[in-house]
Design a protein around this motif. Structure first.
Motif, mmCIF file in Angstrom:
data_model
loop_
_atom_site.group_PDB
_atom_site.id
_atom_site.type_symbol
_atom_site.label_atom_id
_atom_site.label_comp_id
_atom_site.label_asym_id
_atom_site.label_seq_id
_atom_site.Cartn_x
_atom_site.Cartn_y
_atom_site.Cartn_z
ATOM 1 N N ARG A 34 -1.595 -5.676 -11.948
ATOM 2 C CA ARG A 34 -1.093 -4.907 -10.341
ATOM 3 C C ARG A 34 -2.217 -5.580 -9.305
ATOM 4 N NH1 ARG A 34 3.046 -2.128 -10.356
ATOM 5 N NH2 ARG A 34 3.375 -1.257 -8.476
ATOM 6 N N CYS A 35 -2.195 -5.407 -8.204
ATOM 7 C CA CYS A 35 -2.935 -6.174 -7.260
ATOM 8 C C CYS A 35 -3.758 -4.886 -7.289
ATOM 9 C CB CYS A 35 -2.596 -6.756 -6.141
ATOM 10 S SG CYS A 35 -3.319 -6.796 -4.487
ATOM 11 N N THR A 36 -5.213 -5.206 -6.515
ATOM 12 C CA THR A 36 -6.317 -4.150 -5.733
ATOM 13 C C THR A 36 -5.757 -3.867 -5.216
ATOM 14 O OG1 THR A 36 -7.353 -5.170 -6.486
ATOM 15 C CG2 THR A 36 -7.132 -4.187 -8.379
ATOM 16 N N PHE A 37 -5.385 -4.556 -4.081
ATOM 17 C CA PHE A 37 -5.533 -4.909 -2.874
ATOM 18 C C PHE A 37 -4.203 -4.165 -2.028
ATOM 19 C CE2 PHE A 37 -5.388 -6.500 1.135
ATOM 20 C CZ PHE A 37 -6.605 -6.794 2.136
ATOM 21 N N CYS A 38 -3.084 -3.298 -2.448
ATOM 22 C CA CYS A 38 -2.085 -3.424 -1.821
ATOM 23 C C CYS A 38 -1.510 -3.051 -3.447
ATOM 24 C CB CYS A 38 -1.596 -4.429 -1.579
ATOM 25 S SG CYS A 38 -0.595 -5.979 -2.857
ATOM 26 N N ASP A 39 -1.885 -2.993 -4.370
ATOM 27 C CA ASP A 39 -1.042 -2.280 -5.620
ATOM 28 C C ASP A 39 0.127 -2.913 -5.422
ATOM 29 O OD1 ASP A 39 -0.945 -0.230 -7.539
ATOM 30 O OD2 ASP A 39 0.035 0.983 -6.464
ATOM 31 N N VAL A 44 4.713 -2.249 1.950
ATOM 32 C CA VAL A 44 3.439 -2.620 2.489
ATOM 33 C C VAL A 44 3.175 -3.774 2.855
ATOM 34 C CG1 VAL A 44 0.324 -3.029 2.389
ATOM 35 C CG2 VAL A 44 1.883 -0.674 2.206
ATOM 36 N N LEU A 45 3.443 -4.599 1.693
ATOM 37 C CA LEU A 45 3.483 -6.169 1.493
ATOM 38 C C LEU A 45 4.634 -6.758 2.556
ATOM 39 C CD1 LEU A 45 3.540 -7.199 -2.068
ATOM 40 C CD2 LEU A 45 2.184 -7.926 -1.096
ATOM 41 N N ALA A 46 5.257 -5.945 2.168
ATOM 42 C CA ALA A 46 6.916 -6.831 3.906
ATOM 43 C C ALA A 46 6.404 -6.339 5.132
ATOM 44 C CB ALA A 46 7.979 -4.991 3.198
ATOM 45 N N SER A 51 4.143 -11.465 -0.417
ATOM 46 C CA SER A 51 5.566 -11.157 -1.594
ATOM 47 C C SER A 51 3.737 -12.202 -2.081
ATOM 48 C CB SER A 51 5.349 -11.327 -1.533
ATOM 49 O OG SER A 51 6.191 -12.643 -1.959
ATOM 50 N N HIS A 52 3.698 -11.604 -3.546
ATOM 51 C CA HIS A 52 2.830 -12.019 -4.468
ATOM 52 C C HIS A 52 4.240 -12.909 -5.382
ATOM 53 C CE1 HIS A 52 -0.303 -10.371 -3.829
ATOM 54 N NE2 HIS A 52 -0.036 -8.991 -3.894
ATOM 55 N N GLY A 53 4.782 -13.437 -4.656
ATOM 56 C CA GLY A 53 5.629 -14.284 -5.359
ATOM 57 C C GLY A 53 6.702 -13.461 -6.301
ATOM 58 N N ILE A 127 -8.389 -13.426 -2.235
ATOM 59 C CA ILE A 127 -6.428 -14.203 -2.445
ATOM 60 C C ILE A 127 -5.724 -13.396 -1.131
ATOM 61 C CG2 ILE A 127 -4.821 -13.030 -3.523
ATOM 62 C CD1 ILE A 127 -3.331 -15.817 -4.237
ATOM 63 N N HIS A 128 -5.945 -12.690 -0.885
ATOM 64 C CA HIS A 128 -5.599 -11.688 0.490
ATOM 65 C C HIS A 128 -7.047 -11.971 1.629
ATOM 66 C CE1 HIS A 128 -2.305 -8.845 -0.216
ATOM 67 N NE2 HIS A 128 -2.288 -7.982 -1.213
ATOM 68 N N LEU A 129 -7.785 -11.641 1.262
ATOM 69 C CA LEU A 129 -8.653 -12.354 2.378
ATOM 70 C C LEU A 129 -7.949 -13.047 2.953
ATOM 71 C CD1 LEU A 129 -11.688 -11.137 1.891
ATOM 72 C CD2 LEU A 129 -11.107 -10.372 3.490
#
Ligand SMILES: [Zn+2]
Length: 396
Positions: A34-39, A44-46, A51-53, A127-129
């Motif tokens: 699970r993404c630690t930056f956005c869970d 939030v992603l939208a 998206s994470h693919g 990757i988010h940064l």
């Protein structure tokens, strides 16, 4: 060729659905990946257009690439980029903690989960940064050439101009990062037919998009911002190439200049040199470029616009030429932003008598565009740049 593409799309959808839906009755538990930056929070992603693919990538898609390489790449799709790869955990050095905290704090409005004081950036933070930094570069590029994303939203207008949705290309700009040289080389051979280890920009003709790949091992990249700087440098090349569609090469000094300009604006500690192997010694890379350029101007040893216009390949640029290409690009972009926007756009949208993209005689085209848009002969452009260097760059 339509059928395999459709099949791919369907497979991708099934994979996406499978990833989202927990089996019935199973309590949704915190997955390890699970993404630690956005869970992986869909809202939030939208809201951030991300998206994470999975997503289409290179010659196939992210799912196949992972399967074929027996690999678990981290994925992030942003509004204008698709990023796929290895992002090893990285401990923030003491003297950079403050800068990273500020960078993350500025994101907290849009990303509520972001920690205030992470000591180490895991792959999700990295990757988010990178995604945020690339979107900032995209905005800066739009400003540079005097356009905006909205200019490319109308499919009918795009078709009429022969351009795609992403500044001119049909699909998003792609970035691929490998930790290991051997895995990178294998991918390069299998996908593009190139046995390369060095960072590579590639025009993906099949999907009409620009790709960039790098491996950390060959470039000896250990710092999070070193990786980001290399990516920024090369994506700047790709944005310039993709702008108004990649139909012909831009003059080599502009291609080089924009890379250094974007990279040094991001972080001037890291400098990437796209060059033909052995054409100069990168080992003597100067620390303070402004001081070095000023010295070249004072000694009358800086390459002139007239000389730059005639250079056809990266092999013709020596080390001082790289510094001077950065400085000349910076001068035009920052001192004369509107004129520079028009100048670059004119050079990217040349058409011949039949209305086809025309990359011939770019030296004459640059000269004419200087005259029309800046009101300068090449000698006057040279003088304006020299005076600016002497007035603004420090002597030491
Ligand atoms: Zn995330």
């Amino acid at each position: 060729m339509k059928r395999p593409a459709l099949l791919l799309l369907v497979l991708g959808l099934v994979a996406a659905l499978a990833a989202q839906a927990p089996a019935q009755g199973e309590r949704p538990k915190r997955r390890k990946d699970r993404c630690t930056f956005c869970d992986h929070d869909p809202e939030v992603l939208a809201a951030n257009g991300m998206s994470h693919g999975p997503f289409p990538f290179a010659r196939t898609d992210s799912t196949r690439i992972a399967e074929q390489g027996l690999w678990r790449p981290t994925l992030l799709e942003t509004e204008h980029f698709r990023i796929l790869g290895d992002f090893p955990a990285w401990k923030i050095p003491m003297d950079e903690v403050k800068a990273y905290r500020a960078e993350l704090a500025a994101l907290r409005d849009r990303w509520p989960l972001v920690k205030e004081k992470p000591g180490t950036l895991d792959r999700w933070y990295r990757i988010h940064l990178l995604g945020e930094r690339l979107e900032a570069l995209y905005d800066r590029f739009c400003e540079l050439v005097g356009t905006s994303d909205e200019e490319f939203l109308d499919p009918a207008r795009n078709e009429q101009r022969g351009v795609g949705r992403y500044l001119g290309e049909k699909e998003k700009y792609e970035v691929m990062v490998f930790a290991e040289a051997s895995a990178y080389r294998e991918f390069m051979v299998d996908t593009w037919g190139l046995g390369y280890l060095k960072p590579q920009c590639w025009n993906n003709v099949d999907r009409d998009c620009m790709w960039f790949g790098v491996n950390l091992q060959t470039e000896d990249i250990h710092h999070d911002k070193h990786l980001a700087a290399v990516v920024v440098h090369n994506v700047a090349h790709n944005l310039l190439n993709g702008y108004m569609h990649y139909s012909y090469e831009m003059p080599v000094w502009i291609y080089t200049g924009i890379g250094h300009w974007a990279e040094r604006a991001f972080d001037d500690r890291f400098n990437t040199f796209c060059t033909i192997e052995g054409s100069f010694d990168v080992g003597k890379a100067a620390k303070d470029w402004a001081v070095q350029v000023r010295k070249l101007v004072e000694k009358d040893r800086a390459a002139s616009f007239a000389q730059f216009l005639r250079k056809k390949s990266l092999a013709e640029l020596d080390f001082p030429d790289h510094l001077v290409s950065w400085s000349k690009f910076q001068f035009l972009a920052e001192e004369h932003p509107q004129k520079m926007a028009a100048w670059l756009t004119r050079l990217k949208t040349r058409r011949d008598a039949r209305g086809m993209p025309d990359g011939r005689n770019l030296d004459a085209a640059q000269r004419a565009a200087f005259k029309d848009l800046f009101g300068w002969t090449l000698a006057q452009a040279e003088e304006a740049w020299r005076s600016w260097v002497l007035a603004t760059y420090p002597a030491q």
